[in-house]
Each structure stands twice: as structure tokens, then as C-alpha cells.
Design an enzyme around this catalytic site. Structure first.
Site, short mmCIF file in Angstrom:
data_model
loop_
_atom_site.label_atom_id
_atom_site.label_comp_id
_atom_site.label_asym_id
_atom_site.label_seq_id
_atom_site.Cartn_x
_atom_site.Cartn_y
_atom_site.Cartn_z
N LYS A 1 0.86 -1.18 0.00
CA LYS A 1 0.00 0.00 0.00
C LYS A 1 0.90 1.24 0.00
O LYS A 1 1.82 1.34 0.84
CB LYS A 1 -0.89 0.00 1.25
CG LYS A 1 -1.94 -1.10 1.23
CD LYS A 1 -3.02 -0.82 0.20
CE LYS A 1 -4.18 -1.78 0.32
NZ LYS A 1 -5.19 -1.54 -0.74
N ASP B 1 -0.28 -0.57 -4.65
CA ASP B 1 -1.64 -0.02 -4.69
C ASP B 1 -1.62 1.38 -4.10
O ASP B 1 -1.35 1.55 -2.91
CB ASP B 1 -2.59 -0.93 -3.88
CG ASP B 1 -4.05 -0.53 -4.03
OD1 ASP B 1 -4.32 0.50 -4.69
OD2 ASP B 1 -4.92 -1.27 -3.51
N LYS C 1 -14.10 -7.14 -7.02
CA LYS C 1 -14.38 -7.46 -5.61
C LYS C 1 -15.89 -7.64 -5.46
O LYS C 1 -16.66 -6.83 -5.99
CB LYS C 1 -13.92 -6.32 -4.69
CG LYS C 1 -12.42 -6.10 -4.70
CD LYS C 1 -12.04 -4.91 -3.83
CE LYS C 1 -10.52 -4.72 -3.84
NZ LYS C 1 -10.13 -3.45 -3.19
N GLU D 1 -1.83 -0.46 -8.96
CA GLU D 1 -3.28 -0.48 -8.80
C GLU D 1 -3.81 0.92 -8.46
O GLU D 1 -3.25 1.62 -7.61
CB GLU D 1 -3.61 -1.47 -7.68
CG GLU D 1 -5.08 -1.72 -7.51
CD GLU D 1 -5.34 -2.91 -6.58
OE1 GLU D 1 -4.55 -3.87 -6.57
OE2 GLU D 1 -6.35 -2.87 -5.86
N ASP E 1 -9.23 -0.40 -9.73
CA ASP E 1 -9.96 -0.98 -8.61
C ASP E 1 -11.17 -0.09 -8.29
O ASP E 1 -12.28 -0.36 -8.72
CB ASP E 1 -9.02 -1.15 -7.40
CG ASP E 1 -9.72 -1.77 -6.20
OD1 ASP E 1 -10.89 -2.16 -6.33
OD2 ASP E 1 -9.10 -1.88 -5.12
MG MG Z 1 -7.06 -1.64 -4.27
#
Ligand code: MG
Length: 364
Positions: free
Chosen positions: A162, A190, A267, A218, A243
Site C-alpha cells: 500500500k 496499490d 471485488k 493499482e 480498482d
Molecule cells: Mg485496491
């Protein structure tokens, strides 16, 4: 077989460590758990974590959507006509994707149990093992390097880092991790919308020139900025994954037609469950775009459902399903088996979950 009842319970599990991204910090995994009961005596489980920073849904909004709209719309429906049930689930209230996902997952679980088949087989697959990444929370470069080393000592081979606000600090984070873990470990990053298009292009280009071997980047920029996503996708060599830009089928079509990403992160909490995710998979496949199967901070119920879907569909090139591994305890019985870097599906019917830690249910 009819839907006899739809009930909700609540779940709160402590995380091993606080989880930081560019959007939020979380200390516990919280979820609304759904239990659907059939007139034939079977029970299906589903789940929706309130992830307001991404989906706009809170615990209260999820409970309200289920009890005020979804439950009255679906009670007494015949489950042998699944298409009708999913069509009513999708149309009984606009949006509320996570609330719908929780019920959709419980219906698939119930249907699998009724037919005596594991969900991956019901969806047409025969794979039972998946390799997954583990997410490394946003932190200082040294801390992220240490967390990454801990993850690979436990057996992870793919890490998703992240990142924060772009520029030197993010480059230092990736650089520190790469130096610590060596060349063999696969790295994804991400940004969770944290960068401007120019920051994204400069940051990713610098990582490429430094030979940090980042496999995927991402959601580099704001979810709504498809022109920015397109600029980044054009300018960098590293594949760009959308995303937060893609919830619905329409979002996926827009992103893929404009070349605003190379790939899509699917997701269940964004699509509204497995039924809608299947149409998204077909669209991505038609555009030749690979997908990642991802999750929010979800427990074993929803992540098991995502793992079954990822195992069943070849469009999923990457799996990022680590929610249960970020928790301190596993209070469920049955379900997919999660170990660092690996997920094993069992042949138990449906999701395979036979018991949840929820003791109080409301709805009946
Ligand atoms: Mg993500």
C-alpha cells in the site's frame, strides 16, 4: 425449495496489526453477517463489511437495505429459479452493492449446499488451490521492509504494497522492500487513488528505471478521473489495474473501451456479489483484459466465496485474498483453508462454512 428467512448478525474480529492505506486506518474487521434459511432446512451464509471510504456503505445502511428492501423482496421466492431471485435482488433497491453481495453469497452457499456441490464446481471450475498475495500496510520504508520480510518468512511469495502520496517517499518504500526481500518475490503496488496523474507517471517511471520490478500498479489516481487513468496507462510500462474505478459492468466497459487500465480488480463488495461478477468476468475476457480477484477487509465467509469464484474462472490472473490472514483469530468452522500465500478449497458443499461466531440473529 423456498427462501424461508433472511437474518443478520454482526461480527468484529481484532486485526493482527492496524491496517493503513491512503484512504483509511482500521483496527478491527467488522462485518454484517447474513444467514439465509430455506424451507428444506439448509442455511447459507454471506457477509458485508461496511467500507464507507470505498463503497459509501455503513453498518446501518447495510442493515437497513437488507431488512427494509432485500428481505421483503426475496422472502418466499423459489430458489430453483435462481435467475429470478438474483434479478429481484439486483432491482429491489438501487446501489447498496455490499448489502446485495452479502445476500448473493448466502444464496450461492445455500444453493451449493442444496445440490451437495462446492461453489467452485457449481461455477464450472475444478481448481482447488490458489496462490494469493499478502497486503503490506502503508508505513515507513523501514517498517514496510520489516513487515515484508516477516511475510516471506511465513511463506508468502507475492506482496501487495500500500502506497501513499507519490513521489520520493513511495519510491523509498518500494526500494526498501525490494532490497529486503530480494529479486524473487513478486511485488504489486496499490496507491488507492493517492496520486495525481503526473505524480503517478513520474513515480512509476522512476520505479521502472530503478529496476524495482513492480508487476502491477493499482488505482494510481482518483477513481473518477478516467482521463488520468488513461494517461498513466499510456505512459508507463507497468500494467495498470483499475480498482475503485470499477464497481459495475458499465464502469468496466467505460474503463476498457477508453483504455483507462490494462486490467480490472473485481471485488464482490463492489459488484454486488457473484452473479454480477460473472458478467463482469465475461466483459473483461471479451476485451482481453485479465482480472484480479480482490477483497475488502472481509472475513472468511466473503473471502471463501471470492476464492471459489477465482478458482472457477480463468480470467483471474491474480488473486489478492488475504482478509482472514490479517485477523488475529479464525472463529469459523469449515470454509477455505488460508495459509500465508496459499488458499486451499475443500469439497464441502457451498462455501463449506458450517458455523460462524455470530450468536444473535435479527430478522425472523
Ligand atoms: Mg485496491
Amino acid at each position: 425449495m423456498k427462501i424461508q428467512d433472511i437474518q443478520t448478525g454482526e461480527l468484529s474480529l481484532p486485526l493482527l496489526r492496524p491496517f493503513h492505506t491512503a484512504l483509511r486506518t482500521v483496527k478491527r474487521l467488522s462485518s454484517v453477517v447474513v444467514r439465509v434459511q430455506s424451507t428444506t432446512g439448509e442455511t447459507g451464509y454471506g457477509e458485508a463489511p461496511p467500507t464507507a471510504a470505498i463503497t459509501g456503505e455503513t453498518k446501518d445502511s447495510i442493515l437497513s437495505a437488507i431488512h427494509s428492501f432485500i428481505r421483503p423482496a426475496l422472502l418466499d421466492m423459489d430458489l430453483s429459479n435462481l435467475e429470478d431471485v438474483f434479478s429481484r435482488l439486483s432491482s429491489c433497491v438501487p446501489k447498496n452493492h455490499s448489502a446485495k453481495a452479502a445476500v448473493d453469497i448466502a444464496l450461492y452457499d445455500l444453493y451449493g449446499k442444496h445440490l451437495g456441490k462446492p461453489l467452485y464446481a457449481l461455477l464450472g471450475g475444478n481448481r482447488r488451490e490458489l496462490e494469493t498475495s499478502l497486503t503490506i500496510s502503508l508505513d515507513t520504508p523501514d517498517q514496510m521492509a520489516e513487515d515484508s520480510l516477516n511475510a516471506i518468512r511465513k511463506g508468502c511469495r507475492i506482496l501487495k504494497l500500500k502506497l501513499g502520496r507519490g513521489g520520493n517517499m513511495d519510491i523509498r518504500r518500494v526500494s526498501a522492500v525490494r532490497e529486503a526481500v530480494g529479486p524473487q518475490i513478486r511485488l504489486w503496488v496499490d496507491a488507492n487513488q493517492g496520486w495525481t496523474p503526473w505524480e503517478a507517471i513520474l513515480t512509476v517511471s522512476a520505479m521502472e528505471q530503478m529496476g524495482l520490478h513492480v508487476e502491477l500498479v493499482e488505482q494510481p489516481v482518483d477513481a473518477r478521473n478516467l482521463m488520468g487513468m488513461q494517461m498513466v496507462t499510456r505512459q508507463v510500462n507497468t500494467p495498470v489495474l483499475a480498482d475503485e474505478s470499477v464497481f459495475s459492468l458499465l464502469d468496466a466497459q467505460k474503463v476498457l473501451e477508453r483504455n483507462a487500465a490494462d486490467a480490472i480488480n473485481i471485488k464482490l463488495m463492489k459488484t454486488g456479489g457473484i452473479h454480477s461478477a460473472l458478467t463482469l468476468c465475461e466483459t473483461a475476457a471479451a476485451h482481453g483484459a485479465p482480472c484480479m480477484m480482490g477483497c475488502m477487509l472481509e472475513s472468511k465467509i466473503a473471502v471463501s466465496a471470492a476464492a471459489h469464484l477465482a478458482a472457477a474462472k480463468s480470467v483471474f490472473a491474480w488473486t489478492d485474498l488475504d482478509g482472514p490472514l490479517l485477523c488475529r483469530t479464525d472463529p469459523f468452522e469449515g470454509g477455505a483453508i488460508f495459509s500465508p500465500g496459499k488458499i486451499l478449497l475443500t469439497d464441502a458443499p457451498g462455501l463449506g462454512i458450517t458455523k460462524t461466531p455470530c450468536s444473535r440473529w435479527s430478522g425472523s
